[in-house]
Every structure is written in structure tokens, then in C-alpha cells.
Scaffold this motif. Structure first.
Motif, PDB file in Angstrom:
ATOM      1  N   ASN A   4       0.838  -1.202   0.000  1.00 57.94           N
ATOM      2  CA  ASN A   4       0.000   0.000   0.000  1.00 57.94           C
ATOM      3  C   ASN A   4       0.877   1.257   0.000  1.00 57.94           C
ATOM      4  O   ASN A   4       0.889   2.039   0.944  1.00 57.94           O
ATOM      5  N   GLN A   9       2.254  10.588  -1.629  1.00 59.42           N
ATOM      6  CA  GLN A   9       1.844  10.914  -0.260  1.00 59.42           C
ATOM      7  C   GLN A   9       3.033  11.396   0.565  1.00 59.42           C
ATOM      8  O   GLN A   9       4.144  10.889   0.443  1.00 59.42           O
ATOM      9  N   TYR A  11       4.630  11.150   3.795  1.00 59.50           N
ATOM     10  CA  TYR A  11       4.673  10.359   5.029  1.00 59.50           C
ATOM     11  C   TYR A  11       5.531  11.101   6.052  1.00 59.50           C
ATOM     12  O   TYR A  11       6.737  11.289   5.851  1.00 59.50           O
ATOM     13  N   LEU A  13       6.524  11.219  10.251  1.00 63.56           N
ATOM     14  CA  LEU A  13       6.509  10.374  11.436  1.00 63.56           C
ATOM     15  C   LEU A  13       7.191  11.124  12.572  1.00 63.56           C
ATOM     16  O   LEU A  13       8.169  11.845  12.351  1.00 63.56           O
ATOM     17  N   GLU A 126       7.165   0.601  11.731  1.00 64.62           N
ATOM     18  CA  GLU A 126       5.732   0.694  12.013  1.00 64.62           C
ATOM     19  C   GLU A 126       4.984   1.149  10.763  1.00 64.62           C
ATOM     20  O   GLU A 126       3.924   0.602  10.411  1.00 64.62           O
ATOM     21  N   LEU A 127       5.530   2.147  10.075  1.00 65.56           N
ATOM     22  CA  LEU A 127       4.931   2.604   8.815  1.00 65.56           C
ATOM     23  C   LEU A 127       4.923   1.486   7.784  1.00 65.56           C
ATOM     24  O   LEU A 127       3.905   1.230   7.126  1.00 65.56           O
ATOM     25  N   GLU A 130       2.587  -1.627   9.201  1.00 71.36           N
ATOM     26  CA  GLU A 130       1.217  -1.375   9.655  1.00 71.36           C
ATOM     27  C   GLU A 130       0.434  -0.436   8.766  1.00 71.36           C
ATOM     28  O   GLU A 130      -0.797  -0.467   8.765  1.00 71.36           O
ATOM     29  N   ASN A 131       1.122   0.394   7.989  1.00 73.47           N
ATOM     30  CA  ASN A 131       0.438   1.300   7.073  1.00 73.47           C
ATOM     31  C   ASN A 131       0.591   0.826   5.631  1.00 73.47           C
ATOM     32  O   ASN A 131      -0.394   0.681   4.906  1.00 73.47           O
ATOM     33  N   LEU A 132       1.831   0.572   5.251  1.00 70.14           N
ATOM     34  CA  LEU A 132       2.082   0.138   3.876  1.00 70.14           C
ATOM     35  C   LEU A 132       1.789  -1.349   3.666  1.00 70.14           C
ATOM     36  O   LEU A 132       1.733  -1.813   2.536  1.00 70.14           O
ATOM     37  N   LYS A 133       1.635  -2.081   4.765  1.00 66.94           N
ATOM     38  CA  LYS A 133       1.279  -3.516   4.713  1.00 66.94           C
ATOM     39  C   LYS A 133       2.371  -4.371   4.075  1.00 66.94           C
ATOM     40  O   LYS A 133       2.085  -5.318   3.330  1.00 66.94           O
TER      41      LYS A 133
END
Length: 200
Positions: A4, A9, A11, A13, A126-127, A130-133
């Protein structure tokens, strides 16, 4: 399910220690002191940013690679000192394989061993997971770079092997590259909590 990832975008953090945002062309100003005064930073690197022109070229190439969706470079700001500390990026982004590499990481000498890197890696992992999968995050380093390898092991990476005579070095010669990785199940299973416990 594909990675994803959206190259358009922004990003960003942050936590109490660090702020990470997309690298921009004008950021050479923030990183110039390291580039001019600490050329040894890139001893084990395939691409050097030592010197103003080299730094500008380094940033330009990274931004061009982002535009192609191949990489995503960041600049790192150390909140404790109120100074920019260095740069890192996602690269070899493979959307169809749900994987990417995390590297091209360098900090000025004042920021090494301060806990900054662990905070950066925690937020970036974590990105990624958990976000980019992502299913897999890979790391590479010169097999002689003991400090970098120790840092990767300390955040929970597993050594996979060594690619011999893998890439040319910016200063001449070639390097053997050690390959390490973290998998999604490892991140959620043990790596995330263990790394979180080490943050300071």
C-alpha cells in the motif's frame, strides 16, 4: 494484496525524540555541515554525499527515484538537540512482492549512539508493516561495517547471508553486502515490543 505505497503521499513520522519527513531539494542546507566536515560517514557506502556538490547530486537522485516510485527518501530531525541529524530511505520498493528495503541511513557523529536510530527505525518499521502492509523489510550493509550490522541486529533483524563482491564503493573497490530482514509476523510477534522497550 499489493504493498500500500503511494509515492505522492507525504509520510511524516514523529515521537518525543525524532521527526521524520520527506526529503526535499532544499534540504542540502540542513545536511551540509555533516557533508563537509564528516566525509568518513560514507566510507562503506556505494553512494557518497561528502561535499556540497555530491550532497546536492545525492538528494537529486533520491528525489528522481521517488518520482519513479522506486525509493522514498526522508530527512531526520533530532528533537533533543533541535538539529537535523541525517537521512534515510525506503528503496527497492517492490509493490507486487509486498516488500521494500530500508537503508541509505546516515547520521552525523553527534547523533550516533544516542538512541536516535532506534527511534527512527521503530517509526519507519511501524509505517512499513502497519500502514504500507509490507510482508518483508530488508536491510543491507557492507560486511565490514560492524557498527551498522550491530545496530541492525539490535533492532531485531535476522541475518540471511552475504552477497560477495556485490556493489562498487564510492571511494573505489567493491564490497560484500550482508543481507538482513524482518518479516511481518516477526514484527507483530516479538520485534515491535522488544524494540519499543529499548527506546529512550
Amino acid at each position: 494484496m499489493a504493498l500500500n505505497f503511494d509515492k505522492e503521499q507525504d509520510y511524516t513520522l514523529e515521537n518525543d525524540v525524532v521527526f521524520i519527513r520527506p526529503l526535499q531539494k532544499e534540504d542540502h542546507i540542513h545536511l551540509l555541515s555533516i557533508s563537509l566536515n564528516e566525509p568518513e560517514t560514507w566510507t562503506y557506502s556505494s553512494k557518497s554525499a561528502a561535499g556540497e556538490e555530491a550532497l546536492k547530486a545525492y538528494i537529486t537522485e533520491a528525489l528522481n527515484n521517488r518520482a519513479r516510485g522506486e525509493e522514498y527518501p526522508f530527512i531526520v530531525f533530532d528533537k533533543k538537540s533541535g538539529r537535523y541529524a541525517g537521512s534515510t530511505r525506503f528503496y527497492d520498493i517492490q509493490v507486487k512482492n509486498d516488500s521494500l528495503q530500508l537503508g541509505y541511513t546516515w547520521y552525523g557523529k553527534d547523533f550516533r549512539g544516542t538512541g536516535l536510530n532506534k527511534n527512527c527505525k521503530f517509526l519507519l518499521l511501524e509505517l512499513a508493516f502497519e500502514n504500507l502492509k509490507a510482508e518483508r523489510v530488508e536491510f543491507r550493509a557492507d560486511n565490514r561495517n560492524e557498527r551498522s550490522i550491530a545496530a541492525m541486529k539490535s533492532i531485531g533483524c535476522t541475518v540471511e547471508g552475504v552477497l560477495r563482491s556485490h556493489t562498487p564503493l564510492a571511494g573505489g573497490g567493491r564490497r560484500d553486502s550482508i543481507i538482513l530482514s524482518i518479516l511481518k509476523d516477526e514484527w507483530f510477534g516479538t520485534v515491535k515490543q522488544r524494540l519499543k522497550n529499548k527506546l529512550r
